[in-house]
Design a protein around this motif. Sequence first.
Motif: not given
Length: 195
Positions: A24-26, A74-78, A83-84, A181-182
Amino acid sequence: MRKKTILIPMLLVLFSCWLAGPVASAATRNESRSAGQPAIDVARLESRIHDLINQERKDAGLPELAWNQTLQQIARDYSQDMATRNFFSHTDPEGRTFVERYRRAGFKCAIRKGFFFGMSTNLGSENIAYNHLSSAIVRRHGQADAEGQFAAAVVRQWMTSPGHRRNILTRYFRREGIGVAIGRDGKVLVTQNFC
């Protein structure tokens, strides 16, 4: 005719949900939901890591890093991409680095070094880390400060690595963004971008 009009959009929604995959998306969920794992608030964890990074800089006699929303995204997307697609590297499977990620987001890193002002997308840096919730969280008397413990584990990991430590303590960096991201398996990926 009306039934077909309703049925087709519903099928498209179900199909797109199926394509989203197991992570699932963070950005769309704020907490981890893994069975048996402590709940982690992603935004709060990012903030806790940021605070601990600034404490390390303060202890070293350096100015604090300002929070930058673009670097954070940028960091969260990466982190979410890692994770994905289940990889862990500063370079994505297509060979792109943080330099390309900055460029794609329209972020220009301008850093002042002495009397000169450098403006380039290749200035800046990146740290990444991963851990599992279960290995970074310790319950004490039935309570766990999940974000605090995990943040401390990540910063400790970076500060004991010469390259990561050097990035954190680079004197001329002024801004950072941290993205988390988890995964459903409890794996937490953290990206830290600097400018």
